[in-house]
Design a protein around this motif. Structure first.
Motif, PDB file in Angstrom:
ATOM      1  N   VAL A  43       0.862  -1.179   0.000  1.00 15.35           N
ATOM      2  CA  VAL A  43       0.000   0.000   0.000  1.00 15.35           C
ATOM      3  C   VAL A  43       0.898   1.228   0.000  1.00 15.35           C
ATOM      4  N   VAL A  44       0.671   2.118  -0.958  1.00 14.32           N
ATOM      5  CA  VAL A  44       1.442   3.358  -1.046  1.00 14.32           C
ATOM      6  C   VAL A  44       0.463   4.504  -0.798  1.00 14.32           C
ATOM      7  N   ASP A  45       0.662   5.203   0.311  1.00 17.24           N
ATOM      8  CA  ASP A  45      -0.249   6.276   0.693  1.00 17.24           C
ATOM      9  C   ASP A  45       0.337   7.637   0.327  1.00 17.24           C
ATOM     10  N   ASP A  46      -0.523   8.537  -0.160  1.00 18.03           N
ATOM     11  CA  ASP A  46      -0.106   9.865  -0.600  1.00 18.03           C
ATOM     12  C   ASP A  46      -0.486  10.924   0.439  1.00 18.03           C
ATOM     13  N   ALA A  47       0.049  10.763   1.649  1.00 16.85           N
ATOM     14  CA  ALA A  47      -0.133  11.736   2.734  1.00 16.85           C
ATOM     15  C   ALA A  47      -1.594  11.936   3.125  1.00 16.85           C
ATOM     16  N   SER A  48      -2.318  10.844   3.290  1.00 17.68           N
ATOM     17  CA  SER A  48      -3.711  10.931   3.731  1.00 17.68           C
ATOM     18  C   SER A  48      -3.809  11.644   5.070  1.00 17.68           C
ATOM     19  N   SER A  49      -4.885  12.404   5.231  1.00 21.50           N
ATOM     20  CA  SER A  49      -5.105  13.102   6.499  1.00 21.50           C
ATOM     21  C   SER A  49      -6.131  12.388   7.366  1.00 21.50           C
TER      22      SER A  49
END
Length: 71
Positions: A43-49
């Motif tokens: 899983v590659v997350d793009d800076a989820s808040s």
């Protein structure tokens, strides 16, 4: 191991996420039912808040969760 199993290619699935806490557990559950024991999910997350990263890690059997530096 039978000839069919040994001939099966290894599969790596990359799931890109951004603020997907609401859906990521269901997505991963669906993906994992289609994989074999030697396969992997990254899983590659793009800076989820939101809680996407925590929800993904809670599923288990992940090779890794990748976050942007400093997260």
């Amino acid at each position: 191991m039978s000839g069919v199993e040994s001939a099966r290619p290894r599969v790596s699935v990359c799931l890109a996420t951004f603020n997907g806490e609401r859906w990521v557990a269901e997505q991963l559950a669906s993906i994992l039912t289609q994989l074999g024991p030697a396969d992997e999910v990254v899983v590659v997350d793009d800076a989820s808040s939101d809680g996407t990263v925590a929800a993904a890690r809670a599923v288990g059997r992940l090779v890794g969760v990748v976050e942007p530096a400093g997260q």
